[in-house]
Design an enzyme around this catalytic site. Structure first.
Site, short mmCIF file in Angstrom:
data_model
loop_
_atom_site.label_atom_id
_atom_site.label_comp_id
_atom_site.label_asym_id
_atom_site.label_seq_id
_atom_site.Cartn_x
_atom_site.Cartn_y
_atom_site.Cartn_z
N SER A 255 34.82 15.64 105.99
CA SER A 255 33.60 15.71 105.20
C SER A 255 32.80 14.41 105.30
CB SER A 255 33.95 15.97 103.74
OG SER A 255 32.84 15.72 102.90
N GLY B 187 29.91 16.25 94.98
CA GLY B 187 28.95 15.87 96.00
C GLY B 187 28.48 14.43 95.90
N ASN B 188 28.13 13.88 97.04
CA ASN B 188 27.65 12.51 97.05
C ASN B 188 26.28 12.39 96.38
OD1 ASN B 188 26.24 13.55 99.60
ND2 ASN B 188 25.44 11.48 99.44
N ASP B 189 25.57 13.51 96.24
CA ASP B 189 24.25 13.48 95.62
C ASP B 189 24.31 13.57 94.10
OD1 ASP B 189 25.22 16.08 95.79
OD2 ASP B 189 23.26 16.97 96.16
#
Length: 188
Positions: A12, A173-175
């Site tokens: 990922s 999520g990275n967001d």
């Protein structure tokens, strides 16, 4: 110092990107490697960036945008699709038994996404004996550890990577890191 549970799979790129930012936070990171394909099957999730070609193409652009936004060098390992990620995840869990999980995670992520290198050197970078690690990660006990990791992730409601927890509060999520940072600030 707060502990952050970080669920990830080396395949990922969003996990790599999230970790690049989490490292800058004043948190202790508890790493939870998991085999994303197995996890997704268990929870009924579908990797839409793989099943939907237009989304798959867009994701490549999106990943590069995030790398630029974070100021992170993102250089895909030339043999990414040939890498046995399950083996790397088992190696990481074995490294954890040897007290070297954070170093192993850093070395393997960097070998795959930052400065592509032969993955055998990741063990050396982590200060581990490459032969011992290779032997132990292929034992049934290492697969048992990976299966237990998946069961733990499923029980917590994890459905993809990266997934992060501060206590029982989940962030996917990275967001979503800014939401997690806000949560950490309010909890301080």
């Amino acid at each position: 110092m707060r502990t952050l549970d970080f669920y990830f799979d080396y395949r990922s790129p969003y996990s790599f990107l999230a970790l690049s930012q989490v490292r800058k936070m004043d948190v202790e990171i508890a790493f939870h490697p998991l085999e994303i394909g197995d996890l997704m099957k268990q929870v009924g999730n579908v990797p839409t960036s793989i099943t939907c070609a237009p989304k798959g193409r867009y994701v490549m652009t999106d990943i590069q945008r995030w790398a630029v936004h974070y100021g992170v060098s993102l250089n895909w390992h030339p043999q990414l699709l040939e890498i046995d990620a399950s083996r790397l995840l088992r190696a990481t869990l074995v490294a954890g038994q040897l007290g070297a999980m954070p170093t192993a995670v850093e070395a393997i992520f960097n070998a795959i996404w930052s400065a592509p290198a032969p993955l055998a050197t990741a063990a050396e970078v982590a200060g581990l004996d490459a032969e011992e690690l290779a032997e132990r990660m292929d034992e049934p006990a290492a697969q048992d550890l990976l299966d237990e990791a998946a069961a733990n992730a499923v029980s917590r409601g994890v459905f993809g990577a990266p997934t992060l927890f501060v206590g029982d509060e989940m962030f996917f999520g990275n967001d979503r890191l800014h939401f997690m940072q806000g949560h950490l600030a309010r909890a301080a």
